[in-house]
Design an enzyme around this catalytic site. Structure first.
Site, PDB file in Angstrom:
ATOM      1  CB  CYS B  84      -0.881  -0.154   1.218  1.00 31.71           C
ATOM      2  SG  CYS B  84      -2.431   1.143   0.811  1.00 31.71           S
ATOM      3  CG  HIS B 217      -4.141  -3.729   2.501  1.00 34.14           C
ATOM      4  ND1 HIS B 217      -3.173  -3.100   3.363  1.00 34.14           N
ATOM      5  CD2 HIS B 217      -4.768  -2.529   1.602  1.00 34.14           C
ATOM      6  CE1 HIS B 217      -3.251  -1.863   3.318  1.00 34.14           C
ATOM      7  NE2 HIS B 217      -4.127  -1.499   2.320  1.00 34.14           N
ATOM      8  CD  GLU B 219      -2.359  -6.160   4.980  1.00 36.21           C
ATOM      9  OE1 GLU B 219      -1.695  -6.609   4.005  1.00 36.21           O
ATOM     10  OE2 GLU B 219      -2.425  -4.844   5.249  1.00 36.21           O
TER      11      GLU B 219
END
Lengths: 252, 237
Positions: B84, B217, B219
């Site tokens: 990001c 992202h 994650e």
């Protein structure tokens, strides 16, 4: 193409998921960690947890729930309820929340939204608005779980929150919440057209067509629902397949 | 000091817990630390450079902690994953706050246009938030210079020749979770590893030798994201 999001909402009190009708008459729906895991497996795009009692005794419980969910479920988690200061935002993020939803405190202290957004970024600040129709084409912001009128116009309030740094608006129709007769589509359309930031439609979903209508007629970027998923009427996957069949872009 | 396997750079911006949790999930026996210690970053086996919030604040906080040179050095010397704002900060300049970045990669960071619409005439919101498809680019044998901005899709979504190892096991057009208002525009199209459409194609992944960086992202991108992180912790460029 960006997919429209389906977000199951878990209203949590005393460590249990519950669901009420128009913000009252709570019914038990189960263990939040177990439910979160199930929705993740079904393909939920995000999960929203609302700590609906948010009394001081309960605060520890929601932190433990978020910690447990965040270690097992790798999709965005939003947590709301009882957020009063920037420190509350920090604590929820540290527990594993990706976004924090601010409702009553945004009205009491709009600067909280600005401070939290500048400290942690707009991407993690959701402003929740509980809206009630007061006359044709006019909706008013209510706070304190829908008990207190504010005199604020919903569209103007949403624009102000966008200006102060909200990354997203969670828009709940109090008139429709728990009624299972569909979103307030006129309200949703009015707010989403007025904003540059995404709007999540909430309140009133009773079937899968309602979810599709929220996107196609309401113009919502995401749709949130609770009871249709909690009580096993539909899975999140069924909802997505239904929406895909209607030509709506979803993550299958 | 015990050497750590993965150092997650903490410069005080936003929440790194999600990145840490996801890495622990894919590498349960690895030593993973969230750190603002330049020495730990310098000695770590690999480095993850996340970021949230506004770019000017991120640059300021990075410098306030004296981490600039450790991050630049890591980005040139060991497996390095930018996420990001951690992708955006690698470039020379950002339109967000009109600030210089670290300049590890040539190019700039631009904002999505206002009043964008999709093909159906619906308004496209900014931030670009949610799950979008990631279209991988197959690199030429040289790996530099001649990759088109809009790549031809790979047949059957299989891993083609020259596809970066971090895409291993990830389907073509898999969806990843995004939340951002700015995107990167590298000068060298040969760095581009993937694009997404909003509504026009924008660059969502770049790579250069030991460096890989993504706008989305991983994650928070469920199975596809975890797979990419797992590929990263096993990557030996």
């Amino acid at each position: 193409m960006l997919a429209k999001r389906i977000i199951p909402c878990l209203d949590v009190t005393h460590g249990r998921v519950v669901k009420g009708v128009s913000f009252v008459e709570l019914r038990d729906a189960g263990d939040p960690v177990e439910i979160a895991r199930r929705y993740d497996e079904q393909g939920a795009d995000e999960l929203t947890f609302l700590d609906i009692t948010a009394s001081s005794d309960d605060r520890g419980i929601i932190f433990r729930i978020i910690e447990q969910v965040a270690s097992q479920v790798f999709i965005p988690l939003t947590v709301g309820g009882g957020v009063r200061e920037v420190g509350d935002v920090r604590n929820l993020l540290n527990a594993g929340a990706d976004k924090v939803s601010i409702n009553t405190s945004a009205v009491v202290n709009p600067q909280l939204v600005a401070d939290a957004a500048s400290r942690y970024g707009s991407q993690c600040i959701v402003v929740a608005i509980d809206a009630k129709q007061v006359s044709p084409g006019n909706w008013e912001v209510f706070t304190h779980g829908g008990r207190k009128a504010t005199g604020l116009d919903v569209v103007e309030w949403a624009k102000k929150m966008q200006l102060l740094g909200a990354g997203e608006i969670l828009l709940t129709s109090m008139d429709r919440d728990g009624q299972k007769n569909g979103f307030d589509l006129a309200l949703t359309r009015r707010v989403t057209d007025a904003l540059e930031i995404p709007v999540i439609a909430s309140g009133g979903v009773g079937n899968l067509q309602h979810l599709a209508d929220g996107v196609t007629q309401g113009g919502a970027d995401a749709v949130l629902a609770a009871s249709i998923f909690h009580f096993g009427e539909y899975t999140v996957q069924q909802a997505k397949q239904f929406m895909a069949a209607k030509g709506i872009e979803v993550r299958l | 000091m015990t050497m750590v396997d993965v150092a997650i750079v903490d410069y005080g911006m936003g929440n790194l817990r999600s990145v840490e949790q996801a890495l622990r999930h894919v590498a349960p026996t690895a030593s993973i630390v969230v750190t603002d210690d330049a020495t730990v970053i310098e000695q770590a086996g690999r480095v993850v450079f996340p970021g949230q919030g506004a770019m000017p604040d991120c640059m300021r906080e990075l410098d306030a902690r004296g981490l600039r040179s450790a991050v630049i050095h890591a980005s040139r010397s060991k497996p390095f994953l930018g996420i990001c704002i951690g992708l955006q900060m690698l470039f020379q300049h950002s339109a967000e706050g009109d600030v210089p970045g670290l300049g590890v990669l040539q190019g700039e960071v631009l904002r999505f246009a206002a009043n964008m619409q999709d093909v159906a005439g619906q308004k496209l919101k900014v931030p670009h938030m949610g799950w979008n498809q990631v279209r991988r680019i197959e690199q030429s044998a040289s790996g530099q210079g001649d990759a088109p901005l809009v790549p031809a899709p790979l047949e059957g979504g299989r891993l083609g020749r020259g596809v970066h190892p971090l895409w291993d096991g990830i389907e073509q057009d898999a969806r990843f979770y995004y939340v951002h208002s700015y995107y990167v525009k590298p000068e060298n199209a040969g760095l581009i590893q993937a694009t997404s459409d909003y509504p026009e194609p924008f660059v969502c992944a770049v790579a250069q030798e030991n460096l890989f960086a993504v706008q989305f992202h991983p994650e928070k991108s469920q199975a596809a994201g975890l797979k990419l992180l797992q590929n990263f912790v096993h990557w030996n460029p």
